[in-house]
Design a protein around this motif. Structure first.
Motif, PDB file in Angstrom:
ATOM      1  N   PRO A 187       0.831  -1.201   0.000  1.00  0.00           N
ATOM      2  CA  PRO A 187       0.000   0.000   0.000  1.00  0.00           C
ATOM      3  C   PRO A 187       0.868   1.253   0.000  1.00  0.00           C
ATOM      4  CG  PRO A 187      -0.117  -1.122   2.109  1.00  0.00           C
ATOM      5  CD  PRO A 187       0.697  -1.972   1.201  1.00  0.00           C
ATOM      6  N   ILE A 188       0.380   2.272  -0.653  1.00  0.00           N
ATOM      7  CA  ILE A 188       1.141   3.510  -0.772  1.00  0.00           C
ATOM      8  C   ILE A 188       0.714   4.509   0.292  1.00  0.00           C
ATOM      9  CG2 ILE A 188       1.612   5.473  -2.299  1.00  0.00           C
ATOM     10  CD1 ILE A 188       1.234   3.464  -4.636  1.00  0.00           C
ATOM     11  N   HIS A 189      -0.534   4.514   0.616  1.00  0.00           N
ATOM     12  CA  HIS A 189      -1.081   5.493   1.553  1.00  0.00           C
ATOM     13  C   HIS A 189      -1.032   4.938   2.981  1.00  0.00           C
ATOM     14  CE1 HIS A 189      -4.059   8.181   3.388  1.00  0.00           C
ATOM     15  NE2 HIS A 189      -3.761   9.012   2.390  1.00  0.00           N
ATOM     16  N   MET A 190      -0.822   5.813   3.955  1.00  0.00           N
ATOM     17  CA  MET A 190      -0.757   5.408   5.364  1.00  0.00           C
ATOM     18  C   MET A 190      -2.049   4.719   5.817  1.00  0.00           C
ATOM     19  SD  MET A 190       2.172   6.000   6.631  1.00  0.00           S
ATOM     20  CE  MET A 190       1.949   6.023   8.376  1.00  0.00           C
ATOM     21  N   ALA A 191      -3.166   5.157   5.303  1.00  0.00           N
ATOM     22  CA  ALA A 191      -4.441   4.533   5.672  1.00  0.00           C
ATOM     23  C   ALA A 191      -4.483   3.088   5.194  1.00  0.00           C
ATOM     24  CB  ALA A 191      -5.612   5.325   5.082  1.00  0.00           C
ATOM     25  N   ASP A 192      -3.880   2.829   4.038  1.00  0.00           N
ATOM     26  CA  ASP A 192      -3.821   1.455   3.531  1.00  0.00           C
ATOM     27  C   ASP A 192      -2.969   0.583   4.437  1.00  0.00           C
ATOM     28  OD1 ASP A 192      -5.423   2.083   1.372  1.00  0.00           O
ATOM     29  OD2 ASP A 192      -3.736   2.534   0.050  1.00  0.00           O
ATOM     30  N   LEU A 193      -1.872   1.142   4.928  1.00  0.00           N
ATOM     31  CA  LEU A 193      -1.022   0.396   5.864  1.00  0.00           C
ATOM     32  C   LEU A 193      -1.796   0.053   7.134  1.00  0.00           C
ATOM     33  CD1 LEU A 193       2.383   2.301   5.623  1.00  0.00           C
ATOM     34  CD2 LEU A 193       1.951  -0.071   4.992  1.00  0.00           C
ATOM     35  N   GLY A 194      -2.530   1.026   7.651  1.00  0.00           N
ATOM     36  CA  GLY A 194      -3.333   0.798   8.851  1.00  0.00           C
ATOM     37  C   GLY A 194      -4.400  -0.254   8.613  1.00  0.00           C
ATOM     38  N   SER A 195      -5.006  -0.214   7.459  1.00  0.00           N
ATOM     39  CA  SER A 195      -6.037  -1.190   7.106  1.00  0.00           C
ATOM     40  C   SER A 195      -5.453  -2.595   7.029  1.00  0.00           C
ATOM     41  CB  SER A 195      -6.678  -0.805   5.777  1.00  0.00           C
ATOM     42  OG  SER A 195      -7.657  -1.728   5.426  1.00  0.00           O
ATOM     43  N   ASP A 196      -4.270  -2.713   6.418  1.00  0.00           N
ATOM     44  CA  ASP A 196      -3.608  -4.017   6.342  1.00  0.00           C
ATOM     45  C   ASP A 196      -3.242  -4.532   7.727  1.00  0.00           C
ATOM     46  OD1 ASP A 196      -3.859  -4.050   3.625  1.00  0.00           O
ATOM     47  OD2 ASP A 196      -1.727  -3.708   3.199  1.00  0.00           O
ATOM     48  N   ASN A 197      -2.736  -3.657   8.583  1.00  0.00           N
ATOM     49  CA  ASN A 197      -2.386  -4.065   9.952  1.00  0.00           C
ATOM     50  C   ASN A 197      -3.624  -4.510  10.717  1.00  0.00           C
ATOM     51  OD1 ASN A 197       0.337  -3.622   9.659  1.00  0.00           O
ATOM     52  ND2 ASN A 197       0.266  -1.551  10.506  1.00  0.00           N
ATOM     53  N   TYR A 198      -4.721  -3.774  10.532  1.00  0.00           N
ATOM     54  CA  TYR A 198      -5.977  -4.138  11.193  1.00  0.00           C
ATOM     55  C   TYR A 198      -6.440  -5.510  10.716  1.00  0.00           C
ATOM     56  CZ  TYR A 198     -10.869  -4.325  12.439  1.00  0.00           C
ATOM     57  OH  TYR A 198     -12.086  -4.742  12.921  1.00  0.00           O
ATOM     58  N   SER A 199      -6.368  -5.734   9.409  1.00  0.00           N
ATOM     59  CA  SER A 199      -6.810  -7.018   8.848  1.00  0.00           C
ATOM     60  C   SER A 199      -5.989  -8.171   9.401  1.00  0.00           C
ATOM     61  CB  SER A 199      -6.708  -6.999   7.324  1.00  0.00           C
ATOM     62  OG  SER A 199      -7.615  -6.068   6.790  1.00  0.00           O
ATOM     63  N   GLN A 200      -4.688  -7.988   9.489  1.00  0.00           N
ATOM     64  CA  GLN A 200      -3.830  -9.049  10.027  1.00  0.00           C
ATOM     65  C   GLN A 200      -4.102  -9.268  11.511  1.00  0.00           C
ATOM     66  OE1 GLN A 200       0.144  -7.918   8.931  1.00  0.00           O
ATOM     67  NE2 GLN A 200       0.020  -9.009   6.978  1.00  0.00           N
ATOM     68  N   ASP A 201      -4.280  -8.193  12.255  1.00  0.00           N
ATOM     69  CA  ASP A 201      -4.578  -8.308  13.683  1.00  0.00           C
ATOM     70  C   ASP A 201      -5.911  -9.017  13.889  1.00  0.00           C
ATOM     71  OD1 ASP A 201      -3.861  -7.799  16.403  1.00  0.00           O
ATOM     72  OD2 ASP A 201      -5.367  -6.191  16.440  1.00  0.00           O
ATOM     73  N   PHE A 202      -6.898  -8.664  13.080  1.00  0.00           N
ATOM     74  CA  PHE A 202      -8.207  -9.304  13.150  1.00  0.00           C
ATOM     75  C   PHE A 202      -8.082 -10.799  12.863  1.00  0.00           C
ATOM     76  CE2 PHE A 202     -12.177 -10.739  11.213  1.00  0.00           C
ATOM     77  CZ  PHE A 202     -13.084 -10.397  12.199  1.00  0.00           C
ATOM     78  N   ALA A 203      -7.313 -11.149  11.828  1.00  0.00           N
ATOM     79  CA  ALA A 203      -7.131 -12.558  11.462  1.00  0.00           C
ATOM     80  C   ALA A 203      -6.444 -13.326  12.587  1.00  0.00           C
ATOM     81  CB  ALA A 203      -6.322 -12.672  10.173  1.00  0.00           C
ATOM     82  N   LEU A 204      -5.448 -12.728  13.216  1.00  0.00           N
ATOM     83  CA  LEU A 204      -4.746 -13.398  14.315  1.00  0.00           C
ATOM     84  C   LEU A 204      -5.664 -13.603  15.518  1.00  0.00           C
ATOM     85  CD1 LEU A 204      -1.278 -11.630  14.116  1.00  0.00           C
ATOM     86  CD2 LEU A 204      -1.808 -14.001  13.504  1.00  0.00           C
ATOM     87  N   ASN A 205      -6.477 -12.598  15.830  1.00  0.00           N
ATOM     88  CA  ASN A 205      -7.427 -12.734  16.947  1.00  0.00           C
ATOM     89  C   ASN A 205      -8.486 -13.787  16.649  1.00  0.00           C
ATOM     90  OD1 ASN A 205      -6.271 -10.903  18.746  1.00  0.00           O
ATOM     91  ND2 ASN A 205      -7.312  -9.169  17.799  1.00  0.00           N
ATOM     92  N   LEU A 206      -8.944 -13.828  15.405  1.00  0.00           N
ATOM     93  CA  LEU A 206      -9.922 -14.839  15.003  1.00  0.00           C
ATOM     94  C   LEU A 206      -9.319 -16.232  15.140  1.00  0.00           C
ATOM     95  CD1 LEU A 206     -12.668 -15.569  13.814  1.00  0.00           C
ATOM     96  CD2 LEU A 206     -11.681 -15.248  11.542  1.00  0.00           C
ATOM     97  N   MET A 207      -8.070 -16.381  14.698  1.00  0.00           N
ATOM     98  CA  MET A 207      -7.406 -17.690  14.809  1.00  0.00           C
ATOM     99  C   MET A 207      -7.233 -18.091  16.270  1.00  0.00           C
ATOM    100  SD  MET A 207      -4.665 -17.735  11.701  1.00  0.00           S
ATOM    101  CE  MET A 207      -4.091 -19.373  12.083  1.00  0.00           C
ATOM    102  N   LYS A 208      -6.926 -17.132  17.133  1.00  0.00           N
ATOM    103  CA  LYS A 208      -6.778 -17.432  18.561  1.00  0.00           C
ATOM    104  C   LYS A 208      -8.105 -17.940  19.131  1.00  0.00           C
ATOM    105  CE  LYS A 208      -5.754 -15.430  23.029  1.00  0.00           C
ATOM    106  NZ  LYS A 208      -5.753 -14.230  23.830  1.00  0.00           N
ATOM    107  N   SER A 209      -9.185 -17.258  18.808  1.00  0.00           N
ATOM    108  CA  SER A 209     -10.506 -17.659  19.282  1.00  0.00           C
ATOM    109  C   SER A 209     -10.874 -19.040  18.742  1.00  0.00           C
ATOM    110  CB  SER A 209     -11.543 -16.630  18.836  1.00  0.00           C
ATOM    111  OG  SER A 209     -12.839 -17.069  19.141  1.00  0.00           O
ATOM    112  N   GLU A 210     -10.614 -19.275  17.469  1.00  0.00           N
ATOM    113  CA  GLU A 210     -10.930 -20.564  16.857  1.00  0.00           C
ATOM    114  C   GLU A 210     -10.069 -21.677  17.461  1.00  0.00           C
ATOM    115  OE1 GLU A 210     -13.725 -20.446  15.605  1.00  0.00           O
ATOM    116  OE2 GLU A 210     -13.646 -20.227  13.437  1.00  0.00           O
TER     117      GLU A 210
END
Length: 152
Positions: A58-81
């Motif tokens: 991603p080029i824009h800072m918001a895109d970086l934040g979105s990617d970090n959020y997505s990865q964090d969400f995926a990791l939390n989902l995997m922990k719960s699962e």
């Protein structure tokens, strides 16, 4: 001479036990499939970055934040699962012991509706309520009659 424990709780028929076991096995397969999907999606997003391929970067800072959020969400989902998967494994072992469908703390039958909603439930509703009220410690063996005043 000690009486041998039945391999089937009295409140569940063999057919019901088989249905609950099927639900547990089905949910386990779903979780394992989810793990594979999440891992593949996460790897796809990060592989390009680690190989130096910046076309997916991603080029824009918001895109970086979105990617970090997505990865964090995926990791939390995997922990719960992963926690659910552990509970399912525990429930499947209870079939072998003949204790599936019985509250681990009281020995009482777990309501069928509760098992339908959460087939890996360890405790009956009454005990779960006592846990929520912090009146017992998780896994503490109790006699429900001693706690009736708190359940009314």
């Amino acid at each position: 001479m000690a009486q041998k424990r039945s391999k089937k709780p009295k409140h569940l028929t063999s057919k019901e036990l088989n249905q609950f076991k099927y639900l547990l096995l089905k949910r386990r397969a779903e979780i394992l499939g989810d793990f594979t999907q999440i891992e593949n999606d996460t790897l796809k997003n990060t592989m390009g970055e680690s190989n130096g391929d910046l076309s997916s970067m991603p080029i824009h800072m918001a895109d970086l934040g979105s990617d970090n959020y997505s990865q964090d969400f995926a990791l939390n989902l995997m922990k719960s699962e992963r926690e659910t998967l552990s509970e399912i494994t525990h429930a499947l072992k209870k079939f072998e012991k003949g204790t599936y469908g019985l509250c681990e703390a009281t020995g009482e039958a777990i309501n069928k509706k509760r098992l339908e909603a959460k087939p890996w439930a360890r405790y009956c509703i009454a005990y779960a309520r006592l846990l929520e009220k912090d009146l017992v410690r998780e896994g503490q063996k109790i006699n429900l009659e001693d706690y009736q005043q708190y359940l009314a």
